[in-house]
Design an enzyme around this catalytic site. Sequence first.
Site, mmCIF file in Angstrom:
data_model
loop_
_atom_site.group_PDB
_atom_site.id
_atom_site.type_symbol
_atom_site.label_atom_id
_atom_site.label_comp_id
_atom_site.label_asym_id
_atom_site.label_seq_id
_atom_site.Cartn_x
_atom_site.Cartn_y
_atom_site.Cartn_z
ATOM 1 N N CYS A 157 21.497 -59.929 10.164
ATOM 2 C CA CYS A 157 22.114 -58.888 9.352
ATOM 3 C C CYS A 157 22.045 -59.220 7.859
ATOM 4 O O CYS A 157 21.974 -60.382 7.482
ATOM 5 C CB CYS A 157 23.575 -58.652 9.698
ATOM 6 S SG CYS A 157 23.871 -58.442 11.461
ATOM 7 N N LYS A 209 13.204 -60.376 10.357
ATOM 8 C CA LYS A 209 12.389 -61.355 9.640
ATOM 9 C C LYS A 209 13.088 -62.708 9.535
ATOM 10 O O LYS A 209 12.460 -63.744 9.659
ATOM 11 C CB LYS A 209 12.093 -60.793 8.245
ATOM 12 C CG LYS A 209 11.242 -61.692 7.378
ATOM 13 C CD LYS A 209 9.787 -61.536 7.725
ATOM 14 C CE LYS A 209 8.899 -62.494 6.981
ATOM 15 N NZ LYS A 209 7.727 -62.862 7.807
HETATM 16 C C1 F6R Z 1 6.390 -64.717 13.982
HETATM 17 C C2 F6R Z 1 7.442 -65.122 13.056
HETATM 18 C C3 F6R Z 1 8.517 -66.016 13.566
HETATM 19 C C4 F6R Z 1 8.966 -66.996 12.486
HETATM 20 C C5 F6R Z 1 10.184 -67.796 12.972
HETATM 21 C C6 F6R Z 1 10.602 -68.836 11.964
HETATM 22 O O1 F6R Z 1 5.440 -63.912 13.349
HETATM 23 O O2 F6R Z 1 7.467 -64.727 11.928
HETATM 24 O O3 F6R Z 1 8.140 -66.683 14.740
HETATM 25 O O4 F6R Z 1 7.909 -67.842 12.191
HETATM 26 O O5 F6R Z 1 11.244 -66.935 13.214
HETATM 27 O O6 F6R Z 1 10.939 -68.248 10.739
HETATM 28 P P1 F6R Z 1 11.011 -69.094 9.408
HETATM 29 O O7 F6R Z 1 9.624 -69.551 9.107
HETATM 30 O O8 F6R Z 1 11.555 -68.161 8.383
HETATM 31 O O9 F6R Z 1 11.910 -70.251 9.692
#
Ligand code: F6R
Length: 585
Positions: A2, A580
Amino acid sequence: MCGIIGYIGKNCEKVLLTGLKRLEYRGYDSAGMTVSRDGEFVTYKEVGEVKNLEKIVSLSEDFGYGIAHTRWATHGSISLENTHPHFSANGSVALVHNGIIENFEELKNDLLAKSIRFYGQTDSEVVAKMFDKLNINSLRYVLKRLVGSYALVLLSKDGEQLYFAKNRSPLYVARGEDCVMIASDPSCFVDFADSYFELEDGDYGKISLKNDVFYNKNDEKIEKMPKKIDFNFLSEDKSGYEHYMIKEIYQSRLVLESLIERYQTTNLKAKLEEIKHLEFDRIYLVGCGTAYHAGLVGQSYLNERFNIDTFCDIASELPNKNYNIDSHSLCIFISQSGETADTISALKFCKERDAHIVALTNVEYSTIAHLADINLPIFAGQEKSVASTKAYFAQCVTIYILSCFLQGKDYVEPLKIFKNHIDFGDDNELKKLAKVVARYDKVFFIGRGKDYITSQEVSLKLKEITYIFSTAVASGELKHGSLSLVDDKFLTVVISSDKEQFAKTLSNAYEIKSRGGKLLLITSLFVDSDVRGNFDYVLEVPKTENDLLPMQIILPLQKLAYFTACERGNNPDKPRNLAKSVTVE
Ligand code: F6R
């Protein structure tokens, strides 16, 4: 997960909507806002993306006090009842929350015993119902009873301030001329401020047009120093591309340019030097999802070059593995957002054991960058598409740089050559192939060594944005179980860039063909017509120096996943059920 935001100033609704759009990467299951003017609340809520909320909000240029939220559902279904803001039982206090209240059931039972009525199932609503009035004492009282993670922003009908609290979920404050804002991400401040205040775990207080009051976890009044922010990082538009994802794949070339340039500067070389001089006899690479796959690429470089045990693990599993993590361990945490809860938790676990902590992040003001002893930025620029593409590329390149540096090997020349020959594959060919892949509901990706790592990453990308069931299997493992799934409705994508492994991988592919499975070969090797004839489809991908192959091969394959998602009518930028930034464990 969120995203939350609070604002005091003119054009309240418009500013909140703009902020919510910037926070949408944190979740887009539903969105809501409450604005207070002349002692009255006006609330809007809508299920789905912020653009749905935007359609029902009446804009006013007048001064107002507002809070808003974009949700990634954790407790309770995706519904209007569960959409924030939530309210106190008497309706005078509104609240938005990011995080998870772990003891919410116990708190809810206490409230139910007092005949308090609940509208939804969220843990956040329980916190809202714990208030009957809003001031620093009532906030303090409630905070003492909460267990879990939270960034909270609260507003009362008659108040001229917003109250806030932070524990293990990000929260920042910025002041502009005649306005003040609090939000999950400083990107919300871009239109009116060039500096911000960062809140620490345990901080709480209030902000108003006149002043801000900050307390720390020991209830002491504290002063905050403003931090500058480089907003050049932010990219708001798609630059003519249909989606952010495809724009971001193509940005890998710029990212590479930027990494080559930056990692020749004194400042970054000093960081690499600092790592080189640390005393360690084990290396751990840690991340989640795509970042974990970048860790696997890093592990392959480090294993090839050092006589040091190098491990790579998923952040959420690290604490369960009984690794021998101590002051002789170098722990490298890879995270695009720098806010991933599982990675933060693993980092803290290693920090408690006195390990050396290095972070590889894309967001320099993030929690992971902040907690690390040394942060190596990956300079990918803002990544808006949920599926990570250019950040994966940047993470792999940064680990390549680190491993070359530790080994005293030049990285500039090989990367420059790569940059001049970087190849994203032929669109027409990839689109044709995407039509084929889009027809299947089950896909295997197989490969050996670094090709197996690439298989894992492309498989994740494909399932994430196409909703096709796909999984990566190490070629040699197929016959130990997974082969039983194969039939003529199964597509197997064979990734092969290693000459020495080719014959074995080929045999594994033929084992699939004999069982009626369809085969797509993706290779950077020369393949004669006899071999080609055994595959239903063949895609040749560009060659490059061996070490850099994982970064080269991934580019056309990211595009293949992208085109397949488009072919299936999905929005690749916002896959269902995902967000994301994953700020819950
Ligand atoms: C897949 C994707 C996720 C992230 C994961 C880690 O395309 O984006 O698997 O890689 O959630 O996120 P970060 O790199 O922000 O720790």
